[in-house]
Design an enzyme around this catalytic site. Structure first.
Site, PDB file in Angstrom:
ATOM      1  N   ARG A 114      -5.706  10.209  -1.445  1.00 43.07           N
ATOM      2  CA  ARG A 114      -5.184  10.546  -2.777  1.00 43.07           C
ATOM      3  C   ARG A 114      -6.328  10.744  -3.758  1.00 43.07           C
ATOM      4  NH1 ARG A 114      -2.810   6.328  -4.967  1.00 43.07           N
ATOM      5  NH2 ARG A 114      -3.241   4.909  -3.260  1.00 43.07           N
TER       6      ARG A 114
ATOM      7  N   HIS B  49       0.882  -1.169   0.000  1.00 42.18           N
ATOM      8  CA  HIS B  49       0.000   0.000   0.000  1.00 42.18           C
ATOM      9  C   HIS B  49       0.918   1.216   0.000  1.00 42.18           C
ATOM     10  CE1 HIS B  49      -3.084   2.831   1.095  1.00 42.18           C
ATOM     11  NE2 HIS B  49      -4.000   1.888   1.028  1.00 42.18           N
TER      12      HIS B  49
END
Ligand SMILES: Cc1cc2nc3c(=O)[nH]c(=O)nc-3n(C[C@H](O)[C@H](O)[C@H](O)COP(=O)(O)OP(=O)(O)OC[C@H]3O[C@@H](n4cnc5c(N)ncnc54)[C@H](O)[C@@H]3O)c2cc1C
Length: 576
Positions: free
Chosen positions: A259, A237
């Site tokens: 994000r 991740h």
């Protein structure tokens, strides 16, 4: 001293896979005795409880099973076992209805009452069903209540240490366990056993999975001579929290939604860098962003703790606080201000796509052994879509419960191989016969070497170096012991056993990564950056026999769709 117990069905692990298997097995045949043995406490351990984002399911108008399937196959770099991937996407629909209508979960809804689906990376439809950002707690709490309400036996804080073969040499007889609370060894003989210990790549310096996961299930399967597939495929991740070496918060996930909402990544020189790597910038897929961050780190453009920054303040601090309450609080606990400041992040090992090779009904080549969840290989191929992890555990956990109930109804208990029991008891107690040493120092060397040489970016030189260091570490571990004092809750003993499993599986990951001379999904070889011929795709299969570990390649069978084609083309247009 060995205590012997007998049950019809033994389930190792109480995550989504284990609990679904228990409920299905009991429902299929209530006359069978079902026992769950888990390293942690029911409802408090494993990664299913940690699921934040949600559960992928094609329920919504405009979405389809075919679309979810194609996302899974393309996301998996054309390596997934296609029948498993199809079972995953099609049964997920049934499982989500079961979770809501039989298990009692409540997921978030749209104003019209339909289930809300959120956006997750790598998917062409917003199909991730969730309960806020605490989806796993909802699923595990409700499953736990249902298990407690049934006559399902529980052996909590019981660590499985070995699969015990039957005297016939062809099937499984049972499992050897350590009762963590008193240190006693127990043999549980069972007609059918489910491996659902949840993988967990915790051999990397930065990692997300729960502390009870140390690849024990895969290490036991490897030692039993069983084949593991796709073991080079470890998902990182991109944004693990980086709060220094002295806190368990380091490595925990800062969710992808940051994000997605417009969060920016800056290097140590405060330059926004994602545009140099991918036109999608911060919204590129996990593997691409993780590689870009790793490249910045390697080039020395780092933050004080050696990572990069994520910045959210430009989206409005009040807005960030409202939208990402949990993340803001997690960062504040570590002294970071996510809403208006900069937070240090680093790629973190999250999930292993590889696992025990099995059939679609979860049976394995060892009669009596079944596998489901993160311990199984095949459904994800080279990469797992966010949201397909918990779908995978619950779908195949349920299938395993049904299959084991059928198997146990038709098959008697098999007498265990007594010599194997003796050897495995000695193996589990090996550290008590060695002079006590510093296990943590060995563990830290493992975490460092896996991060540096078998991590986000790999090449032959680094992988060979890692294999050499792993061999040395294993020798050192075998001559390093733990004090033979109190065995009840002797966590140093369990740290030792954890490290042994992690070392054994680290070797498999490194060797499989060396075998794959192309770059697919989560596996990136700097010396072989191309993805290779998709039509001629192969997957790796590792097996250990007579102490020798070997990795072979098997061709991927494109039973549903071939590279370059799509089953979407043959479908009617999605409903408006
Ligand atoms: C922070 C985080 C967030 C995530 N978010 C998502 C998400 O949003 N969506 C998604 O789809 N997936 C997500 N995942 C992945 C998901 O959690 C896993 O794919 C899935 O839950 C694994 O389920 P499982 O039943 O295989 O294993 P787990 O739920 O991990 O359970 C493993 C069980 O095995 C037991 N065990 C381990 N070793 C032994 C042993 N030797 N003997 C006996 N028992 C043992 C453990 O105690 C535990 O009970 C996330 C993972 C993490 C870490």
């Amino acid at each position: 001293m060995l205590e012997r117990l007998k049950t019809d069905i033994l389930i190792l692990g109480c995550g989504g896979a284990g609990l679904f298997a228990a409920l299905h097995a009991h429902q299929a045949n209530p006359a069978l005795q079902v026992t769950i043995a888990s390293k942690g406490l029911l409802g408090k351990c494993g990664c299913t409880r940690m699921v934040q984002g949600g559960y992928n399911v094609a329920l919504h108008p405009g979405d389809s099973l075919e679309r979810h399937f194609m996302d899974t196959i393309e996301g998996g770099g054309w390596l997934p076992h296609q029948e498993m991937a199809w079972t995953l996407v099609s049964k997920a629909v049934e499982r989500v209805h079961e979770l809501e209508n039989e298990i009692g979960c409540f997921f978030d809804r749209n104003p019209d009452g339909t289930l809300h689906g959120k956006a997750f990376a790598g998917q062409t439809f917003d199909r991730t069903v969730h309960k806020g950002d605490l989806t796993g707690i909802e699923i595990i709490n409700r499953l736990m209540e249902q298990v407690r309400a049934r006559p399902i036996q529980r052996l909590e804080e019981h660590r499985a240490v070995a699969l015990i073969p039957a005297r016939d040499g062809k099937s499984l007889a049972g499992v050897l366990l350590v009762d963590i609370a008193n240190g006693l060894l127990r043999l549980v003989v069972a007609k059918a056993v489910l491996l659902a210990t949840g993988g967990g790549p915790t051999m990397y310096r930065y990692h997300t999975p729960s502390g009870d996961k140390s690849m024990d299930g895969l290490a036991m399967a490897l030692r039993a001579g069983l084949p593991l597939r796709d073991m080079e495929m470890v998902q990182f991740h991109p944004t693990g929290l980086l709060a220094g070496p002295d806190t368990r918060m380091t490595g925990t996930v800062l969710e992808e939604g940051l994000r997605g909402a417009g969060g920016q990544l800056l290097n140590g020189a405060l330059e926004r860098f994602m545009g140099n790597y991918d036109a999608r910038g911060e919204r590129a897929t996990r593997d691409v962003v993780a590689r870009a961050i790793y490249a910045e780190i390697r080039a020395g453009r780092t933050t004080p703790h050696g990572g990069v920054y994520i910045k959210m303040g430009h989206l409005g601090p009040a807005n960030v606080r409202r939208q990402f309450k949990g993340m803001v609080e997690r960062c504040a606990d570590c002294g970071f201000d996510l809403a208006s400041g900069l937070v240090e992040v680093v790629p973190t090992a999250h999930y292993i796509m590889g696992g025990l090779l099995c059939r679609v009904d979860t049976s394995t080549e060892l009669a009596g052994l079944f596998v489901a969840g993160e311990d199984s290989g095949g459904a994800h191929g080279a990469n797992r879509l966010g949201g397909n992890g918990v779908a995978n555990s619950t779908v195949f956990g349920g299938i395993a419960g049904d299959a084991m109930a059928q198997f146990a109804a038709d098959t008697p208990h098999r007498p265990p191989d007594e010599a194997a029991i003796g050897a495995e008891m000695a193996r589990a107690q090996h550290p008590f016969r060695q002079p006590a040493g510093d296990i943590n120092r060995l563990r830290e060397r493992l975490l460092a070497l896996m991060w540096e040489d078998v991590g986000v970016l790999r090449d032959a030189l680094g992988l060979r170096r890692a294999l050499g260091k792993l061999a040395t570490l294993e020798e050192e571990l075998l001559s390093t012991g733990v004090p033979d004092g109190e065995r009840a809750f002797n966590l140093t003993w369990h740290d030792w056993l954890n490290l042994r499993s992690l070392l054994e599986i680290s070797k498999v990951i490194a060797l499989a990564a060396l075998k794959r001379d192309n770059s697919r999904g989560a596996h990136y070889r700097e010396d072989y950056p191309e993805q290779g011929d998709l039509a001629g795709s192969t997957f790796t299969v590792a097996r250990q026999q007579n102490g020798r570990l070997e990795v072979m390649e098997e061709p991927v069978e494109f039973t549903i769709v071939k590279p370059g084609s799509s089953i979407l083309n043959s479908q009617p247009d999605p409903a408006p």
